[in-house]
Design a protein around this motif. Structure first.
Motif, PDB file in Angstrom:
ATOM      1  N   VAL A  53     -13.697  30.930  33.419  1.00  0.00           N
ATOM      2  CA  VAL A  53     -13.568  31.869  32.008  1.00  0.00           C
ATOM      3  C   VAL A  53     -13.892  30.570  30.888  1.00  0.00           C
ATOM      4  N   TYR A  54     -13.417  29.342  31.194  1.00  0.00           N
ATOM      5  CA  TYR A  54     -13.743  28.363  30.175  1.00  0.00           C
ATOM      6  C   TYR A  54     -15.065  28.019  30.031  1.00  0.00           C
ATOM      7  N   VAL A  55     -15.729  27.834  31.055  1.00  0.00           N
ATOM      8  CA  VAL A  55     -17.135  27.511  31.295  1.00  0.00           C
ATOM      9  C   VAL A  55     -18.130  28.695  30.479  1.00  0.00           C
ATOM     10  N   ALA A  56     -17.629  29.954  30.856  1.00  0.00           N
ATOM     11  CA  ALA A  56     -18.429  31.020  30.467  1.00  0.00           C
ATOM     12  C   ALA A  56     -18.253  31.230  28.973  1.00  0.00           C
ATOM     13  N   TYR A  57     -16.976  30.826  28.296  1.00  0.00           N
ATOM     14  CA  TYR A  57     -17.022  31.066  26.738  1.00  0.00           C
ATOM     15  C   TYR A  57     -17.661  29.723  26.056  1.00  0.00           C
ATOM     16  N   ALA A  58     -17.358  28.550  26.948  1.00  0.00           N
ATOM     17  CA  ALA A  58     -17.812  27.494  26.331  1.00  0.00           C
ATOM     18  C   ALA A  58     -19.518  27.590  26.179  1.00  0.00           C
ATOM     19  N   MET A  59     -20.081  27.852  27.183  1.00  0.00           N
ATOM     20  CA  MET A  59     -21.693  28.018  27.186  1.00  0.00           C
ATOM     21  C   MET A  59     -22.150  29.240  26.317  1.00  0.00           C
ATOM     22  N   MET A  60     -21.181  30.138  26.220  1.00  0.00           N
ATOM     23  CA  MET A  60     -21.676  31.199  25.236  1.00  0.00           C
ATOM     24  C   MET A  60     -21.455  30.714  23.736  1.00  0.00           C
ATOM     25  N   ALA A  61     -20.706  30.087  23.674  1.00  0.00           N
ATOM     26  CA  ALA A  61     -20.522  29.499  22.258  1.00  0.00           C
ATOM     27  C   ALA A  61     -21.584  28.498  21.764  1.00  0.00           C
TER      28      ALA A  61
ATOM     29  N   LYS B 265     -19.722  21.705  18.794  1.00  0.00           N
ATOM     30  CA  LYS B 265     -18.391  21.295  18.840  1.00  0.00           C
ATOM     31  C   LYS B 265     -17.139  22.356  19.371  1.00  0.00           C
ATOM     32  N   THR B 266     -17.464  23.501  19.309  1.00  0.00           N
ATOM     33  CA  THR B 266     -16.432  24.560  19.918  1.00  0.00           C
ATOM     34  C   THR B 266     -16.517  24.363  21.470  1.00  0.00           C
ATOM     35  N   ALA B 267     -17.811  24.610  21.582  1.00  0.00           N
ATOM     36  CA  ALA B 267     -18.116  24.294  23.224  1.00  0.00           C
ATOM     37  C   ALA B 267     -17.468  22.981  23.991  1.00  0.00           C
ATOM     38  N   HIS B 268     -17.762  21.976  23.112  1.00  0.00           N
ATOM     39  CA  HIS B 268     -17.035  20.687  23.530  1.00  0.00           C
ATOM     40  C   HIS B 268     -15.446  20.831  23.560  1.00  0.00           C
ATOM     41  N   ASN B 269     -14.843  21.464  22.490  1.00  0.00           N
ATOM     42  CA  ASN B 269     -13.498  21.485  22.592  1.00  0.00           C
ATOM     43  C   ASN B 269     -12.938  22.340  23.777  1.00  0.00           C
ATOM     44  N   VAL B 270     -13.479  23.434  23.978  1.00  0.00           N
ATOM     45  CA  VAL B 270     -13.093  24.422  25.008  1.00  0.00           C
ATOM     46  C   VAL B 270     -13.200  23.548  26.496  1.00  0.00           C
ATOM     47  N   PHE B 271     -14.371  22.948  26.649  1.00  0.00           N
ATOM     48  CA  PHE B 271     -14.448  22.080  27.846  1.00  0.00           C
ATOM     49  C   PHE B 271     -13.298  21.111  28.026  1.00  0.00           C
ATOM     50  N   GLU B 272     -13.044  20.332  26.879  1.00  0.00           N
ATOM     51  CA  GLU B 272     -12.057  19.081  26.785  1.00  0.00           C
ATOM     52  C   GLU B 272     -10.687  19.946  27.105  1.00  0.00           C
ATOM     53  N   ALA B 273     -10.501  21.134  26.504  1.00  0.00           N
ATOM     54  CA  ALA B 273      -9.191  21.906  26.854  1.00  0.00           C
ATOM     55  C   ALA B 273      -9.033  22.224  28.252  1.00  0.00           C
ATOM     56  N   GLY B 274     -10.154  22.666  29.000  1.00  0.00           N
ATOM     57  CA  GLY B 274     -10.228  22.980  30.120  1.00  0.00           C
ATOM     58  C   GLY B 274     -10.052  21.882  31.418  1.00  0.00           C
ATOM     59  N   LEU B 275     -10.648  20.578  30.950  1.00  0.00           N
ATOM     60  CA  LEU B 275     -10.463  19.508  31.601  1.00  0.00           C
ATOM     61  C   LEU B 275      -8.916  19.028  32.185  1.00  0.00           C
ATOM     62  N   LYS B 276      -8.189  19.349  31.044  1.00  0.00           N
ATOM     63  CA  LYS B 276      -6.671  18.845  31.179  1.00  0.00           C
ATOM     64  C   LYS B 276      -5.973  20.123  32.467  1.00  0.00           C
ATOM     65  N   ARG B 277      -6.596  21.161  32.670  1.00  0.00           N
ATOM     66  CA  ARG B 277      -6.165  22.053  33.492  1.00  0.00           C
ATOM     67  C   ARG B 277      -6.915  22.002  34.879  1.00  0.00           C
ATOM     68  N   PHE B 278      -8.099  21.785  34.622  1.00  0.00           N
ATOM     69  CA  PHE B 278      -9.141  21.585  35.967  1.00  0.00           C
ATOM     70  C   PHE B 278      -9.748  20.475  36.466  1.00  0.00           C
ATOM     71  N   MET B 279      -8.907  19.389  36.028  1.00  0.00           N
ATOM     72  CA  MET B 279      -9.271  18.163  36.316  1.00  0.00           C
ATOM     73  C   MET B 279      -9.808  18.118  38.004  1.00  0.00           C
ATOM     74  N   HIS B 280      -9.137  18.835  38.720  1.00  0.00           N
ATOM     75  CA  HIS B 280      -9.138  18.684  40.366  1.00  0.00           C
ATOM     76  C   HIS B 280     -10.113  19.722  40.705  1.00  0.00           C
ATOM     77  N   GLU B 281     -10.979  20.512  39.698  1.00  0.00           N
ATOM     78  CA  GLU B 281     -11.961  21.460  40.478  1.00  0.00           C
ATOM     79  C   GLU B 281     -13.493  20.337  40.023  1.00  0.00           C
ATOM     80  N   ALA B 282     -14.021  20.474  41.473  1.00  0.00           N
ATOM     81  CA  ALA B 282     -15.465  19.679  41.424  1.00  0.00           C
ATOM     82  C   ALA B 282     -16.402  20.377  40.458  1.00  0.00           C
ATOM     83  N   GLY B 283     -16.146  21.732  40.619  1.00  0.00           N
ATOM     84  CA  GLY B 283     -17.333  22.729  39.957  1.00  0.00           C
ATOM     85  C   GLY B 283     -17.243  22.623  38.608  1.00  0.00           C
TER      86      GLY B 283
END
Length: 786
Positions: free
Chosen positions: A395-403, A411-429
């Motif tokens: 969901v984070y990737v989809a919205y960030a790439m859409m933005a 800028k919004t896309a970068h912020n979304v990726f950074e927000a998701g990194l706190k939650r999905f740091m363990h996801e290699a994908g």
């Protein structure tokens, strides 16, 4: 139709209770056909009040099973419960377009209205029209047309006007029936001819000539349609796709019939053609009820035909039949959105959302909101979706790439990726998607920082792809020192889990190839690349060495490169059943079933056989008896005593054979160069008769002049009669045999080819007669000389 009866309502409630009890008892196969047939047979023997819950249970699982509906309604008809019968017909008729069920319906209507006079006859006529309007195009609807016409002929006509109206109704019914491809088409045409001729011969001539071409066209289409219909099993129950051979065959049979009907083979008007195609789809869904692609094809066919409302109704029925089919929901919403119906489409999307909403449902709804309501509505829902327990990193990737791609808002896309990194740091994908985004921004500093942060938190087993991407990034954009450093770190990290074959301190040429390749360009040949790939695989599996005796079907290979013994096996090899090669028998095309010929290795001139064979072969003797070989009864020398001298001389001259078959050229050379003693065939018979082996065959049997023999090419030779044989001359056959190059000749298949070979060598024959089978084996031409 009457409202739902109390009996059926109670039965349905009891059926639901039984379904719950069945699920609690562990009944998992809901669509067990054998169990359904057994339950239907049991219900048939019970009173309707006791059997009704069973029928409701069956029909809740198989709602399109016409035979169960018919059995159910006939049970109520037997007790004359007309209200329940009408209620059942209202539930099943329009979804079960089956001839037997509709005939049951018309019989019920006629029975109910038979004592109502003219009013009842009119009701029956409407019922007939209603029935033929739905299933009158069925290939088996001929009896229904005949019954309708018979009903019309039986209507009373007290006045001339009523008689004229009845005549017109009968004529129209006939004219509709004779242009419908059915099994009874020819019978209906003959009846129509008789009807018109009975009314007026003058009028009949014009009407029959007008409808003759239409009838001929319908008859031709009937023959074509019959080919498709014959492949369909009309007793099959509708079950979900199982992948079985029968299910796939039925699926393909229905697809072929649908293509045929949609092509309008009869070249009728579009309205009638569409009606026939829709009828075929409805019948198909009776059996392929759980196939989403059939529902989708049906709906899209309606939409392409211009009937959007019908397509929407099909989608609604499809979602009722397959409520868990997410792809049908998207297709339905797409249809509504394409027609500009935004609010209905939004309601369809919202039906997917809730506590059990999937990540894909969130993503598709965000995209829908951006298309229809704008970026602000999409962002607002993204903020709600991220709070869901089912929200994944997608969901984070989809919205960030859409933005980033559509809104041009990096800028919004970068912020979304950074927000998701706190939650999905363990996801290699997620790490890899974030790295791709930073690559598009040319932000190499943050890419390296992202890889370092991720590799510091990811477990070694889940970091393989991240390490691979990190190495590729450095090989493409870094300097040589950083490339070597990252490669070394990768080896050290992955050597702990066995992903790297070579020790961490060692390098390999494969690393150099990876370093200096680009896309599909490689700094080495494909052969070298294959070699390196094999060596890498061997290095990874070095720790999996094992003894051959511990693993079945494994073979050891000691590599000269120092890698050591490697087990050459696979996961699939353990499932393979290999033949017992110790029981293999040398094949002899002349042997009879159940016998084999394995010469003794000590006999000169005979092929050696492996001594590991534990069986005792049997040789068919020349006199029809069998002798055992291997020292148990008699030796080969004793066997040779009962053979003709010519055959013994030929066998002893045979060379040893290496492999499953001899050299054909060498064998052919021996055939032509064998020095067989000449003499009357009677001497051979006499010598055979003097042996103790029993009665010998006659002269004709030895020469093969009276029966067919099998030559060396496995083809049967039937010698011609002596009276039909041609005269040939032979000046110097021995000289021709010595000078000819036998090895360059192919194996002869018949007598004619043998003679052609002799003629090609320059040999002139002086013999007459035919080549016998015995002479073919010995290599000589037998016959009488002049």
């Amino acid at each position: 139709m009457a409202d739902e009866g109390t009996v059926s309502a109670d039965a349905r409630t009891e059926a639901e209770t039984k379904d719950k009890e069945a699920s609690e008892s562990g009944v998992s196969d809901k669509y067990n056909v054998e169990a359904a047939e057994s339950l239907a047979a049991k219900a048939l023997l019970l009173p309707i009040l006791d059997a009704a819950p069973m029928y409701e249970q069956l029909l809740s699982t198989f709602p399109t099973a016409a035979k169960y509906w018919k059995q159910y309604v006939e049970a109520y008809m037997a007790v004359k419960n007309d209200d329940a019968v009408k209620q059942i017909f209202s539930r099943c008729l329009l979804n079960c377009l089956h001839i037997s069920l509709w005939r049951c319906y018309i019989q019920f209507i006629r029975k109910v209205n038979e004592k109502k006079g003219a009013e009842g006859q009119e009701e029956s006529k409407k019922a007939f029209e209603f029935m033929l309007n739905y299933i009158g195009t069925d290939i088996a609807s001929g009896p229904l047309w005949m019954e309708y016409i018979t009903f019309l002929k039986a209507l009373p006509a007290t006045t001339a006007q009523e008689g004229s109206q009845r005549m017109t109704s009968i004529r129209k019914a006939y004219q509709r029936a004779i242009v419908t491809p059915t099994h009874h088409l020819e019978q209906l045409w003959r009846d129509y001819e008789n009807f018109e001729n009975s009314v007026s011969r003058a009028l009949a001539k014009g009407l029959l000539s007008e409808y003759q071409p239409k009838y001929n066209s319908a008859r031709a289409i009937y023959r074509e349609r019959k080919k498709y219909v014959e492949d369909i099993d009309w007793t099959m129950l509708a079950v979900p796709p199982t992948g079985s051979y029968k299910a796939e065959q039925q699926y393909m049979a229905w697809k072929r019939l649908l293509v045929f009907e949609k092509g309008n083979p009869q070249r009728i008007d579009s309205a009638s053609s569409n009606k026939r195609a829709a009828f075929t789809y409805e019948q198909c869904l009776m059996y392929l009820y759980h196939y989403p692609d059939i529902w989708y094809d049906y709906a899209t066919w309606h939409a392409k035909s211009g009937s959007i409302d019908s397509a929407i109704k099909v989608f609604q029925r499809a979602l009722k039949a397959l409520p868990d089919s997410e792809v049908l929901i998207y297709a339905y919403a797409e249809l509504e959105e394409s027609q500009g119906a935004i609010q209905p489409a939004k309601k369809i999307y919202e039906s997917l959302l809730g506590s059990n909403a999937t990540a894909l449902a969130h993503i598709q709804f965000i995209r829908f909101l951006r298309r229809t309501e704008g970026n602000e509505a999409a962002f607002k829902y993204f903020l709600e979706a991220r709070k869901s327990s089912n929200c994944s990193y997608h969901v984070y990737v989809a919205y960030a790439m859409m933005a980033f791609c559509l809104n041009k808002d990096s800028k919004t896309a970068h912020n979304v990726f950074e927000a998701g990194l706190k939650r999905f740091m363990h996801e290699a994908g997620y790490i890899l998607e974030y790295a791709d985004f930073l690559s598009r921004l040319n932000d190499d500093r943050n890419i390296r920082a992202l890889f370092e942060r991720a590799l510091g938190s990811l477990p070694p087993k889940e970091s393989v792809e991240v390490w691979k991407r990190f190495v590729q990034f450095e090989q493409t954009y870094g300097d040589l020192a950083s490339v070597l450093r990252v490669e070394q770190r990768r080896k050290e990290a992955l050597s702990q889990i066995g992903e790297e074959g070579a020790p961490a301190s060692e390098g390999s040429l494969h690393d150099v190839v990876s370093r200096y390749s680009f896309m599909d360009l490689w700094p080495c040949s494909s052969m070298e690349l294959d070699h390196l790939a094999r060596q890498e695989w061997l290095g990874k599996n070095r720790s999996k060495r094992a003894d051959k005796s511990t693993l079945p079907n494994g073979t050891m290979d000691n590599s000269s490169s120092g890698i050591g013994p490697i087990i050459k096996t696979s996961t699939a090899s353990a499932k393979i059943v290999y033949p017992d090669t110790s029981r293999m028998v040398v094949y002899d095309p002349r042997q009879k079933p159940g016998s084999g010929f394995v010469p003794n290795a000590t006999t000169p001139g005979v092929a050696a056989v492996s001594s590991s064979l534990s069986f005792t072969p049997v040789v068919p003797s020349i006199v029809g008896t069998t002798k055992s070989i291997g020292g148990t009864t008699k030796s080969l020398d004793e066997i040779f005593k009962v053979m003709p001298p010519a055959l013994v001389a030929f066998i002893t001259n045979l060379p040893s054979v290496e492999g499953p078959s001899p050299d054909v050229d060498v064998l052919l050379s021996i055939l032509f160069q064998s020095n067989i003693p000449s003499g009357p065939s009677s001497k051979l018979a006499n010598s055979a008769q003097q042996s103790p082996a029993g009665p010998a065959p006659s002269t004709s049997d030895l020469s093969g002049s009276n029966r067919s023999w099998q030559n060396l090419g496995s083809s049967t030779i039937k010698p011609t009669k002596e009276g039909r044989s041609g005269k040939r001359k032979d000046k110097d056959r021995q000289e021709g045999d010595e000078t000819a190059t036998v090895q360059s000749r192919p194996l002869p298949r018949d007598v004619f080819r043998i003679r052609q070979i002799q003629k090609a060598r320059g040999v002139t024959t002086s013999q007459t007669g035919s080549v016998s089978a015995g002479s073919i084996i010995s290599g000589e031409l037998s016959g009488s000389t002049e």
